[in-house]
Scaffold this motif. Structure first.
Motif, PDB file in Angstrom:
ATOM      1  N   PRO A 160       0.838  -1.207   0.000  1.00 13.64           N
ATOM      2  CA  PRO A 160       0.000   0.000   0.000  1.00 13.64           C
ATOM      3  C   PRO A 160       0.866   1.248   0.000  1.00 13.64           C
ATOM      4  O   PRO A 160       2.068   1.212   0.293  1.00 13.64           O
ATOM      5  CB  PRO A 160      -0.809  -0.130   1.290  1.00 13.64           C
ATOM      6  N   GLU A 161       0.250   2.373  -0.316  1.00 12.26           N
ATOM      7  CA  GLU A 161       0.987   3.621  -0.521  1.00 12.26           C
ATOM      8  C   GLU A 161       1.807   4.013   0.698  1.00 12.26           C
ATOM      9  O   GLU A 161       2.953   4.464   0.564  1.00 12.26           O
ATOM     10  CB  GLU A 161       0.003   4.746  -0.883  1.00 12.26           C
ATOM     11  N   GLU A 162       1.245   3.813   1.898  1.00 13.14           N
ATOM     12  CA  GLU A 162       1.977   4.229   3.098  1.00 13.14           C
ATOM     13  C   GLU A 162       3.207   3.372   3.367  1.00 13.14           C
ATOM     14  O   GLU A 162       4.041   3.698   4.223  1.00 13.14           O
ATOM     15  CB  GLU A 162       1.050   4.211   4.320  1.00 13.14           C
ATOM     16  N   TRP A 163       3.326   2.264   2.628  1.00 15.91           N
ATOM     17  CA  TRP A 163       4.503   1.396   2.775  1.00 15.91           C
ATOM     18  C   TRP A 163       5.330   1.357   1.490  1.00 15.91           C
ATOM     19  O   TRP A 163       6.054   0.405   1.244  1.00 15.91           O
ATOM     20  CB  TRP A 163       4.086  -0.003   3.202  1.00 15.91           C
ATOM     21  N   GLY A 164       5.190   2.394   0.687  1.00 14.91           N
ATOM     22  CA  GLY A 164       6.088   2.560  -0.447  1.00 14.91           C
ATOM     23  C   GLY A 164       5.486   2.349  -1.805  1.00 14.91           C
ATOM     24  O   GLY A 164       6.108   2.692  -2.816  1.00 14.91           O
ATOM     25  N   ALA A 165       4.283   1.760  -1.868  1.00 17.81           N
ATOM     26  CA  ALA A 165       3.605   1.545  -3.150  1.00 17.81           C
ATOM     27  C   ALA A 165       4.516   0.852  -4.168  1.00 17.81           C
ATOM     28  O   ALA A 165       4.529   1.182  -5.348  1.00 17.81           O
ATOM     29  CB  ALA A 165       3.081   2.881  -3.711  1.00 17.81           C
ATOM     30  N   GLN A 166       5.290  -0.121  -3.688  1.00 11.94           N
ATOM     31  CA  GLN A 166       6.169  -0.888  -4.565  1.00 11.94           C
ATOM     32  C   GLN A 166       6.026  -2.364  -4.218  1.00 11.94           C
ATOM     33  O   GLN A 166       5.353  -2.721  -3.264  1.00 11.94           O
ATOM     34  CB  GLN A 166       7.621  -0.463  -4.378  1.00 11.94           C
ATOM     35  N   VAL A 167       6.634  -3.227  -5.020  1.00  8.61           N
ATOM     36  CA  VAL A 167       6.569  -4.657  -4.726  1.00  8.61           C
ATOM     37  C   VAL A 167       7.219  -4.917  -3.365  1.00  8.61           C
ATOM     38  O   VAL A 167       8.315  -4.427  -3.072  1.00  8.61           O
ATOM     39  CB  VAL A 167       7.269  -5.463  -5.835  1.00  8.61           C
TER      40      VAL A 167
ATOM     41  N   ARG B  80       9.284  -6.718   7.013  1.00 10.09           N
ATOM     42  CA  ARG B  80       9.662  -6.828   8.423  1.00 10.09           C
ATOM     43  C   ARG B  80       9.270  -5.566   9.194  1.00 10.09           C
ATOM     44  O   ARG B  80       8.757  -5.645  10.316  1.00 10.09           O
ATOM     45  CB  ARG B  80      11.168  -7.061   8.540  1.00 10.09           C
ATOM     46  N   GLU B  81       9.494  -4.411   8.606  1.00 11.39           N
ATOM     47  CA  GLU B  81       9.102  -3.162   9.268  1.00 11.39           C
ATOM     48  C   GLU B  81       7.581  -3.067   9.386  1.00 11.39           C
ATOM     49  O   GLU B  81       7.053  -2.562  10.374  1.00 11.39           O
ATOM     50  CB  GLU B  81       9.667  -1.963   8.496  1.00 11.39           C
ATOM     51  N   PHE B  82       6.895  -3.553   8.374  1.00 10.45           N
ATOM     52  CA  PHE B  82       5.436  -3.597   8.432  1.00 10.45           C
ATOM     53  C   PHE B  82       4.978  -4.485   9.592  1.00 10.45           C
ATOM     54  O   PHE B  82       4.086  -4.121  10.356  1.00 10.45           O
ATOM     55  CB  PHE B  82       4.902  -4.132   7.095  1.00 10.45           C
ATOM     56  N   LEU B  83       5.593  -5.652   9.727  1.00 10.94           N
ATOM     57  CA  LEU B  83       5.250  -6.535  10.845  1.00 10.94           C
ATOM     58  C   LEU B  83       5.594  -5.886  12.183  1.00 10.94           C
ATOM     59  O   LEU B  83       4.836  -6.008  13.154  1.00 10.94           O
ATOM     60  CB  LEU B  83       5.989  -7.868  10.703  1.00 10.94           C
ATOM     61  N   ARG B  84       6.719  -5.205  12.240  1.00 11.63           N
ATOM     62  CA  ARG B  84       7.112  -4.549  13.491  1.00 11.63           C
ATOM     63  C   ARG B  84       6.047  -3.534  13.930  1.00 11.63           C
ATOM     64  O   ARG B  84       5.791  -3.349  15.122  1.00 11.63           O
ATOM     65  CB  ARG B  84       8.458  -3.851  13.311  1.00 11.63           C
TER      66      ARG B  84
END
Length: 578
Positions: free
Chosen positions: A482-489, A496-500
């Protein structure tokens, strides 16, 4: 999370205090006879599962994990699938059995034909051949003789497994470097002088068995430790140089793995989008709870308030174990014959600290005769010594009652009507973990999470499982973040940062879980996927009752669900339509 396969079968709801169904014993059919024979053939090839069930006769043996052993199992399954097509059902129970067996056996064969040998930090052979030792009795001379025999046979099991890893590598399937390193480290930890295998000699001495048996246990433990050291060395020196850096398995293999863990064909893109929506819903619910803890507080501020409350603190594993047991006992007593049918002997659950320190919590079911009760195990990393009750209350409900224990013990109990394969030989994560996750939210619905801290903890666990849907599908299938996490593959590091940000666990636990998801594709989303299906089926039945002008009986509905055992989600829908 349960450790081993279990299963059940559909029947009528039960009366209070009775075995989970008040129907008379069912007359076995030709389908039952086939399922019983198939289950016996499985146990002959899998002595560890016989130990899980408390079956005598193979206490010192292991399965053949070599390519020849895997091929023998596949040939038996091919033959069984052909024979299955010739059987005709005698009743609705048979219809479900045939549906479930065709689905499970077919997927077992499909996975075998990929040529892959699994290696990960939680659910591969290096862990399972050790874990079965935890379930073996350790009190008498005979008990320790069996332990000595199995310990002495463990090296051959690991040797066969190594041969399969080599065969898999020759076919072009080598586990990712991260998994190879993680399992090598685990093997070394098991082999340490104070590791998971070291306690058996102390147990033999404490039990006062003969010097000869003590010597046999010592020799077996030493041989097993040497075997783990050898496997660690082989993994690092021979497999690691071949291992790819990439963790993702790709969409093609992921679809097959996902089917195995859920028993249904997922629309991966739709499930990924639903995971994002579900995560947003849960975060909004947590914001509401945070405001109840202190008006205007953010989620993190509310958690800080909870963590600062001395009444919610536990120090040391003994305090953790005692608290787990007390909470479990209280839940079981409150739910028994009110919200669920929980007859003896399934009204006993033991809470244990695991002999390992890998991280994670798991459940092992009772033996078939309940002489060994169901057990909840907490594997605590050595750096974790303090715990907060508000974060862990829902975990006790997930692993115990009304989660895995109620689910597995119910299927174990109804042997007067269900064949052994239906009770024990079928395991589908989407059903098992979906039920346990459904049970977490159910406890809030039933009024057991009125404390805002415990409610926050429940939503934390739901949030974690929703985040895993996004991470697991996104990373392995190469979906866009999603966009807030870079909007890339998605990349593993980004994931890992998303899980954190979404997993409320310690750094040590995060390391374990992150590696687990990357090495066990398709399993982590099965929790939320299964919960979604349980909720959908319940809503359908509630609407049908309302349309018929009848009162929906939630307790009876749950009994009927639990008596199905751990079948695939497609089979679950099929069964509930009968």
């Amino acid at each position: 999370m349960p450790r081993s396969p279990r299963g059940g079968s559909p029947a009528r709801p039960s009366r209070p205090g009775a075995a989970p169904s008040s129907d008379p014993a069912r007359t076995p059919t030709a389908v039952d006879a086939f399922a019983e024979d198939y289950h016996e053939r499985l146990l002959a090839l899998d002595p560890e599962e016989a130990t899980v069930l408390g079956r005598p006769g193979a206490e010192t043996q292991y399965a053949d994990y070599s390519p020849a052993g895997r091929e023998a199992l596949a040939r038996m399954q091919h033959d069984a699938l052909e024979q299955l097509e010739e059987l005709q059902p005698a009743d609705a129970t048979d219809e479900v059995t045939l549906h479930a067996m065709a689905e499970r056996i077919g997927l077992d064969i499909a996975l075998h034909e990929t040529g892959r040998t699994e290696l990960n930090n939680l659910a591969s052979v290096p862990q399972s051949v050790r874990m079965v030792l935890e379930l073996m009795p350790a009190e008498t001379e005979t008990d320790f003789g069996h332990l000595a025999g199995r310990l002495s046979n463990l090296p051959a099991a690991l040797q066969g497994y190594w041969e399969s890893l080599q065969d898999s590598a020759r076919r072009g399937h080598v586990p990712a470097r991260r998994q190879v390193n993680a399992v090598a480290q685990q093997c070394r930890s098991y082999a340490q002088h104070d590791g998971a295998l070291s306690g058996y000699l102390l147990g033999a001495r404490t039990a006062g068995v003969s010097a000869a048996t003590q010597a046999a246990v010592a020799a077996g433990a030493s041989a097993a430790q040497d075997a783990y050291r050898l496997l660690a060395q082989r993994l690092e020196r021979e497999l690691l140089p071949q291992a790819p850096e990439a963790d993702a398995v790709g969409a093609e293999h992921y679809r097959l793995a996902s089917r195995y863990f859920t028993g249904t064909e997922l629309d991966l893109e739709e499930t990924y989008r639903w995971g994002l929506q579900e995560l947003a819903r849960i975060v909004a619910a947590q914001e509401t709870v945070a405001a109840a803890i202190r008006p205007g507080a953010s989620i993190e501020e509310a958690k800080q308030i909870l963590n600062a409350d001395p009444a919610r603190q536990l120090t040391g594993t003994q305090a953790l174990q005692e608290w787990m047991q007390r909470l479990s006992d209280e839940a079981l007593a409150a739910l028994k014959d009110v919200h669920f049918d929980i007859p003896a002997p399934m009204d006993t659950l033991e809470c244990m600290i695991a002999p390992t320190q890998d991280g994670g919590v798991y459940y092992t079911g009772p033996s078939d005769d309940f002489s060994r009760p169901g057990r909840m195990w907490w594997s605590v990393p050595p750096e974790d010594d303090s715990f907060t009750t508000w974060t862990e209350t829902t975990t006790v409900y997930h692993e115990g009652v009304p989660g895995h224990h109620l689910q597995i013990a119910t299927a174990t109990l109804v042997k007067d009507r269900l064949n052994s394969w239906r009770r024990h030989g079928s395991f589908v994560s989407g059903f098992a973990e979906g039920w346990a996750l459904y049970a977490e939210e159910l406890m809030a619905e039933l009024g057991f999470l009125t404390d805002p801290g415990d409610l926050m903890g429940m939503y934390d666990m739901q949030r974690m499982r929703a985040a895993r849907v996004i991470f697991d599908i996104g990373v392995h299938c190469g979906f866009q973040a999603p966009e807030e996490w870079g909007a890339q593959v998605w990349t593993p590091e980004q994931g890992r940062e998303f899980l954190r940000a979404h997993l409320p666990i310690s750094a040590a636990q995060l390391d374990f879980e992150f590696t687990r998801y990357l090495g066990w594709p398709g399993q982590a989303p099965s929790y939320k996927v299964g919960q979604r299906v349980f909720a959908q089926i319940r809503a359908e039945h509630e609407q049908a009752a309302q349309a018929a002008g009848e009162q929906f009986d939630l307790r009876a509905f749950h009994t009927e669900i639990l008596e199905l055992g751990m079948i695939g989600l497609d089979t679950l829908r099929f069964a509930m339509q009968r």
